[in-house]
Design a protein around this motif. Sequence first.
Motif: not given
Length: 110
Positions: A9-21
Motif C-alpha cells: 500500500i502506497c499513499g500519503s500517511t494522511r490516509f492512514m485510516t483508509e490504508m487500514a481499510e
Amino acid sequence: MRLPPIVVICGSTRFMTEMAEADLRETSAGRIVVKPGVDTKSPHGLRSDPAEADALKARLGDLHRAKIRLADEVLVVGAYVGDSTRAEIAYARSLGKPVRFTHPDVDPDA
C-alpha cells in the motif's frame, strides 16, 4: 506451495485510516499486505529533532522502496497523490509492477 500475492500500500500517511481499510479488504481477499508503518503526519518523539526527522524520512523512503520491490503489485490509497507517492508509483512502474488505485482519477499517468 506458492505464497499468496503480496500487495504494498502506497499513499500519503494522511490516509492512514483508509490504508487500514484497504489492508482489511486486501487481506480478506487473500493477499499479503505491507504498508507504511509510520504515520509521518502525526507528532511523535522520533521526529522531534529536525535532523533526526530528516534522517528518519530518508530511511523510511528506502524501506518503502524495498517493500515495493518485494511486492507483486501496488495499491495507491487516497484521493491525493503528492510528490513522494508519485515517485513511488514511477518506481513501481519502472520495475514492471502493476499499480491499482482506490481513486483511479489520481493516477499521474492517466
